[in-house]
Design a protein around this motif. Structure first.
Motif, PDB file in Angstrom:
ATOM      1  N   GLY A 271      18.394   0.573  -6.251  1.00 52.64           N
ATOM      2  CA  GLY A 271      19.244   1.716  -6.570  1.00 52.64           C
ATOM      3  C   GLY A 271      18.623   3.072  -6.308  1.00 52.64           C
ATOM      4  O   GLY A 271      19.307   4.104  -6.417  1.00 52.64           O
ATOM      5  N   LYS A 272      17.345   3.120  -5.949  1.00 55.53           N
ATOM      6  CA  LYS A 272      16.670   4.405  -5.731  1.00 55.53           C
ATOM      7  C   LYS A 272      17.194   5.129  -4.494  1.00 55.53           C
ATOM      8  O   LYS A 272      17.093   6.352  -4.381  1.00 55.53           O
ATOM      9  CB  LYS A 272      15.161   4.182  -5.581  1.00 55.53           C
ATOM     10  CG  LYS A 272      14.493   3.540  -6.792  1.00 55.53           C
ATOM     11  CD  LYS A 272      14.411   4.487  -7.956  1.00 55.53           C
ATOM     12  CE  LYS A 272      13.692   3.871  -9.140  1.00 55.53           C
ATOM     13  NZ  LYS A 272      12.273   3.541  -8.860  1.00 55.53           N
ATOM     14  N   GLY A 273      17.786   4.373  -3.545  1.00 60.43           N
ATOM     15  CA  GLY A 273      18.250   5.017  -2.320  1.00 60.43           C
ATOM     16  C   GLY A 273      19.619   5.676  -2.442  1.00 60.43           C
ATOM     17  O   GLY A 273      19.981   6.525  -1.623  1.00 60.43           O
ATOM     18  N   ILE A 274      20.392   5.308  -3.456  1.00 61.56           N
ATOM     19  CA  ILE A 274      21.782   5.772  -3.544  1.00 61.56           C
ATOM     20  C   ILE A 274      21.910   7.293  -3.544  1.00 61.56           C
ATOM     21  O   ILE A 274      22.690   7.846  -2.763  1.00 61.56           O
ATOM     22  CB  ILE A 274      22.482   5.134  -4.764  1.00 61.56           C
ATOM     23  CG1 ILE A 274      22.689   3.640  -4.494  1.00 61.56           C
ATOM     24  CG2 ILE A 274      23.814   5.812  -5.051  1.00 61.56           C
ATOM     25  CD1 ILE A 274      23.239   2.864  -5.671  1.00 61.56           C
ATOM     26  N   PRO A 275      21.170   8.023  -4.393  1.00 60.55           N
ATOM     27  CA  PRO A 275      21.303   9.493  -4.344  1.00 60.55           C
ATOM     28  C   PRO A 275      20.863  10.092  -3.016  1.00 60.55           C
ATOM     29  O   PRO A 275      21.400  11.109  -2.568  1.00 60.55           O
ATOM     30  CB  PRO A 275      20.423   9.980  -5.493  1.00 60.55           C
ATOM     31  CG  PRO A 275      19.525   8.843  -5.822  1.00 60.55           C
ATOM     32  CD  PRO A 275      20.278   7.607  -5.483  1.00 60.55           C
ATOM     33  N   VAL A 276      19.911   9.446  -2.339  1.00 57.07           N
ATOM     34  CA  VAL A 276      19.462   9.937  -1.025  1.00 57.07           C
ATOM     35  C   VAL A 276      20.554   9.716   0.011  1.00 57.07           C
ATOM     36  O   VAL A 276      20.848  10.593   0.825  1.00 57.07           O
ATOM     37  CB  VAL A 276      18.157   9.235  -0.599  1.00 57.07           C
ATOM     38  CG1 VAL A 276      17.710   9.735   0.785  1.00 57.07           C
ATOM     39  CG2 VAL A 276      17.063   9.473  -1.628  1.00 57.07           C
ATOM     40  N   ASP A 338      10.763   7.957   1.613  1.00 61.32           N
ATOM     41  CA  ASP A 338      10.462   6.940   0.608  1.00 61.32           C
ATOM     42  C   ASP A 338      11.229   7.349  -0.645  1.00 61.32           C
ATOM     43  O   ASP A 338      10.856   8.291  -1.338  1.00 61.32           O
ATOM     44  CB  ASP A 338       8.957   6.890   0.333  1.00 61.32           C
ATOM     45  CG  ASP A 338       8.612   5.924  -0.794  1.00 61.32           C
ATOM     46  OD1 ASP A 338       9.515   5.205  -1.262  1.00 61.32           O
ATOM     47  OD2 ASP A 338       7.432   5.907  -1.208  1.00 61.32           O
ATOM     48  N   ALA A 339      12.319   6.631  -0.939  1.00 59.59           N
ATOM     49  CA  ALA A 339      13.185   7.007  -2.051  1.00 59.59           C
ATOM     50  C   ALA A 339      12.673   6.493  -3.395  1.00 59.59           C
ATOM     51  O   ALA A 339      13.350   6.636  -4.405  1.00 59.59           O
ATOM     52  CB  ALA A 339      14.602   6.494  -1.799  1.00 59.59           C
ATOM     53  N   GLY A 340      11.480   5.916  -3.388  1.00 62.99           N
ATOM     54  CA  GLY A 340      10.930   5.373  -4.626  1.00 62.99           C
ATOM     55  C   GLY A 340      10.951   3.867  -4.601  1.00 62.99           C
ATOM     56  O   GLY A 340      11.461   3.218  -5.505  1.00 62.99           O
ATOM     57  N   THR A 341      10.374   3.309  -3.541  1.00 61.12           N
ATOM     58  CA  THR A 341      10.465   1.868  -3.307  1.00 61.12           C
ATOM     59  C   THR A 341       9.594   1.082  -4.274  1.00 61.12           C
ATOM     60  O   THR A 341       8.428   1.403  -4.496  1.00 61.12           O
ATOM     61  CB  THR A 341      10.019   1.559  -1.867  1.00 61.12           C
ATOM     62  OG1 THR A 341      10.732   2.400  -0.979  1.00 61.12           O
ATOM     63  CG2 THR A 341      10.303   0.114  -1.528  1.00 61.12           C
ATOM     64  N   GLU A 342      10.196   0.028  -4.859  1.00 60.27           N
ATOM     65  CA  GLU A 342       9.443  -0.902  -5.703  1.00 60.27           C
ATOM     66  C   GLU A 342       8.868  -2.001  -4.806  1.00 60.27           C
ATOM     67  O   GLU A 342       9.605  -2.740  -4.162  1.00 60.27           O
ATOM     68  CB  GLU A 342      10.375  -1.523  -6.754  1.00 60.27           C
ATOM     69  CG  GLU A 342      11.034  -0.516  -7.687  1.00 60.27           C
ATOM     70  CD  GLU A 342      10.087   0.024  -8.737  1.00 60.27           C
ATOM     71  OE1 GLU A 342       9.034  -0.618  -8.950  1.00 60.27           O
ATOM     72  OE2 GLU A 342      10.379   1.084  -9.318  1.00 60.27           O
ATOM     73  N   LYS A 365       8.501  11.991   0.443  1.00 57.93           N
ATOM     74  CA  LYS A 365       8.780  11.326  -0.826  1.00 57.93           C
ATOM     75  C   LYS A 365      10.046  11.894  -1.445  1.00 57.93           C
ATOM     76  O   LYS A 365      10.195  13.099  -1.579  1.00 57.93           O
ATOM     77  CB  LYS A 365       7.615  11.525  -1.792  1.00 57.93           C
ATOM     78  CG  LYS A 365       6.292  10.937  -1.335  1.00 57.93           C
ATOM     79  CD  LYS A 365       6.265   9.425  -1.529  1.00 57.93           C
ATOM     80  CE  LYS A 365       4.876   8.874  -1.200  1.00 57.93           C
ATOM     81  NZ  LYS A 365       4.811   7.409  -1.398  1.00 57.93           N
ATOM     82  N   GLY A 366      10.962  10.963  -1.851  1.00 59.11           N
ATOM     83  CA  GLY A 366      12.157  11.401  -2.597  1.00 59.11           C
ATOM     84  C   GLY A 366      13.393  11.468  -1.786  1.00 59.11           C
ATOM     85  O   GLY A 366      14.426  11.834  -2.271  1.00 59.11           O
TER      86      GLY A 366
END
Length: 366
Positions: A271-276, A338-342, A365-366
């Protein structure tokens, strides 16, 4: 399986004897919520006005609790079915409590004098819609959201088995939309009141309805559960969407993806990519997304908005084909986000991609 309480049998509806929609046949169980959706002018209001006897049936029949609508008097109907329409009431010099009290008229004598029991039901209905504080205020002096609550209280006051509402959430802000639908859901499930309503907001229809009736053309387009109706192709065809997408995962309408070759490569997960994705779409920047597992929530939106999505099967280690294509995109795109990859055991190769993007001076980043 519940017995149908409200049945439409080969119903044709329209005006001046000319049918607009034919062959309407379906049943509704007691306590079910049925939402009518479809394009403007498709005939949703015409159906609702026909099943409440405001328009004459052209063909077929409506059966309510084993009674034919055509044989029911208006007074008898009003004790079983309450109606909340889009037309605004304009009662002169009536307080909100006065308006709610009119819901008891089917049960009073000719003079319309309320009994103590009637007064109790008025109080109970206003409490049910959180409107007791509005009782002495003039109906014409309150907001649209407050008016909808008062009209719903009037409907509740009728002690109906069914409530029919035509676009009850139109012109309401989000708070009042949610409040109104929450009240209806509570009534349906706790008091077994059948609710039939038309809605423009298909995301709300998906969340509240037990069954959905799709109205389009001269016959019913489709009728079924939300799970059956709210599919990408069904909604696209119903509304003839050619300039965007319906996303069944989020229950939302999405604008078209930016056109062109990917300029940005978004690496994300969980879900980290959705806002990007949404930010790039608003900026009209074509982007690629990956490497995403097809059960990742990011994938559900990326498949609609991204110019290209690199995928891998769930719970598998990232294979060479997906990794090689991702390496190519790192080289081709002007920026890698990098949208905050786990990073875990299966997707460790994403760390290598991020390292390569950093070496090329493209990582953000972000």
């Amino acid at each position: 399986m519940k017995e149908d309480y409200f049945q439409l049998e080969g119903l044709a509806v329209g005006y001046r004897g000319r049918p607009l929609i034919k062959d309407i046949s379906f049943g509704i169980a007691k306590g079910e919520i049925v939402a009518l959706i479809g394009p403007n002018g498709a005939g949703k209001s015409t159906i609702l006005k026909t099943i409440t006897k405001q328009l004459s049936m052209i063909e077929g029949n409506v059966v309510i609790d084993h009674n034919s609508l055509s044989q029911m008097s208006y007074r008898s109907l009003s004790t079983q079915v309450a109606v909340v329409l889009t037309e605004q009431m304009k009662p002169e010099l009536m307080t909100c409590r006065d308006v709610v009290a009119t819901g008891r008229y089917p049960y009073t004598g000719r003079l319309g004098i309320l009994s103590a029991e009637d007064e109790r039901k008025v109080d109970s209905a206003m409490e049910a819609v959180h409107a007791k504080d509005l009782g002495e205020r003039a109906f014409q002096a309150i907001s649209d959201g407050q008016r909808q609550r008062i009209l719903l209280a009037r409907a509740i006051c009728q002690d109906p088995d069914t409530i029919v509402l035509d676009e009850p959430t139109s012109f309401l802000d989000v708070r009042y939309k949610l409040e109104l639908l929450s009240i209806l859901r509570k009534m349906a499930k706790e008091k077994q009141i059948t609710v039939i309503l038309s809605l423009h907001e298909i995301d709300l229809a998906e969340k509240i309805a037990d069954k959905v009736l799709c109205v389009k053309g001269d016959r019913i387009f489709q009728y079924g559960t939300p799970e059956e109706i709210f599919q990408e192709e069904t909604i696209r065809e119903l509304y003839e969407i050619d300039n965007g997408f319906f996303d069944p995962c989020f229950g939302s309408i999405e604008l078209p993806r930016p056109q062109g070759e990917p300029e940005v490569f978004v690496i994300s997960s969980c879900g980290k990519g959705i806002p990007v994705y949404r930010r790039l779409q608003k900026e009209n920047v074509p982007f690629a997304a990956g490497i995403l597992y097809t059960n990742d929530i990011d994938y559900q939106l990326a498949r609609l908005l991204a110019a290209e999505v690199i995928t891998e099967k769930p719970f598998c280690k990232i294979g060479d084909p997906a990794y090689q294509r991702a390496l190519e995109l790192v080289g081709e795109c002007r920026q890698v986000i990098d949208a905050g990859t786990e990073i875990g055991l299966c997707n460790q190769r994403l760390a290598d991609l991020l390292l390569e993007a950093e070496k090329q001076g493209k990582l953000y980043k972000g």
